[in-house]
Design an enzyme around this catalytic site. Sequence first.
Site, PDB file in Angstrom:
ATOM      1  N   GLU A 151       0.837  -1.198   0.000  1.00  0.00           N
ATOM      2  CA  GLU A 151       0.000   0.000   0.000  1.00  0.00           C
ATOM      3  C   GLU A 151       0.873   1.250   0.000  1.00  0.00           C
ATOM      4  OE1 GLU A 151      -2.257   0.006   3.677  1.00  0.00           O
ATOM      5  OE2 GLU A 151      -0.448   0.415   4.859  1.00  0.00           O
ATOM      6  N   ASP A 167     -14.697  -5.441  11.523  1.00  0.00           N
ATOM      7  CA  ASP A 167     -16.095  -5.103  11.251  1.00  0.00           C
ATOM      8  C   ASP A 167     -16.487  -3.737  11.784  1.00  0.00           C
ATOM      9  OD1 ASP A 167     -15.737  -6.058  13.816  1.00  0.00           O
ATOM     10  OD2 ASP A 167     -17.673  -7.101  13.905  1.00  0.00           O
TER      11      ASP A 167
END
Length: 448
Positions: A115, A310
């Site tokens: 990244e 999440d």
Amino acid sequence: MRKIAKIGVSILSAAALLVPTNAFASDLTTVQKTSWGIGNNPQGAYQTGVYPNLLAQAGYTQKEIDARINAAWEQLFNGNPGSEPNRYDGQAIYYQLTPDMAYVEDIGNQDVRTEGMGYAMMIALQLNHQKEFNALWNYAKTYMQIKSGPTKDFFAWHTKPDGTILSKGIAPDGDQWIAAALAFASSRWGNGEGIYNYKKEAKQILHAMWHNSDTDGVDMFDRKTYLSTFSPPGAIGFTDPSYSLPAFYRIFASVNPNDKDLWEKAYLAGEKLLENAADPRTGLAPCYSNFDGTPFKAPWEGPGPDGYSDNFNEDAWRAIANANVDAAWFGVKPWQTKYSNTLQNFFESQGMDTYNSRYHLDGTPINTNLVWYEPQVHSPGLVSMNATSAISATNPNKMEFVHQLWETDIPSGTARYYDGLLYMLGMLYDSGKFQIWWSPVDHRDSSN
């Protein structure tokens, strides 16, 4: 090597404004760049050449903007490297390994990640630093790109600074950023020999994303949903919303036209995922999601409610910019405006100078210090991504997010890798300097 100007104009014609927003431009020619944007442009810069310069609209002069971006480059790429062995007290993230090879280091984790390599290559491309671009690409090609097996031509997601691979798992966002940077380099600087034939290298990576399965390998993109999977070859049954980069997919369709239909479907699927993953109450997206956008709890995490996957944590910050770069390049759509307005309303309610960096999707702050070296509250990285929401937002106070980015110091110290790269990208996004260095016309007859 030849140089080609990017798509950009300083004056728009009436005809340019009539180009359909949902079509690829097939007859764009290369023209001069612009440093001023018009804000919520319904056509998008791919059609008009005009990029939103939110910093200028917020009242900062172009001289001030250029100086701030140059200062960020100098600090993060040429600043104090920090004291050994961990460099926590430094400023720079860019390190020279050999005279023609360099890497950017995640200072807190003491490793090199795709990244960061992709972000740094793109930043160097946008700011016209070819030497640094080539050095980063040489490292990624030499040490990170996988040479054989089911994920051939993808990139191992992290290595030691000396190039030793730590994991052969793939982080699809890194590969996409690297491919996009290479494609743009082929237009900005022209193609050289060997690994510096940028377009050839980009096409090789893009082809593998859809076709490794043709030779018993693993694709990066799921053929049923047209979304990138989380981490080939192992974790492929879910995704990460921040890995969806729809603005790049329209460029990829032109770079590798044999897969144009697949990239068109990925563009629509990526937009829909970014829309669906955002909680309608807050605009907050989870770090990992099912392909329909619902939160996915990683099986390697514990059962508690404050986990990483999440909830709205570091990965998810980037979804904000992904939606708004798409808006800047290909036109603001109603869902993007609704998304950015919702997000801004939520963060305003949390206190513009004090909001947390981690939340449950319903807006409840997460007070667990998930990463020991990352600031708990009000990270510069999140501030930078939130500032991009002004590209598509219509809230009356949207410029407050731009002002907050401007008032943020260039990151240094232990967390400077992620915060610093997102800060630089945020400055490029909001200054109109994150631009499309690609013209289909210039590449239509080229086989490389």
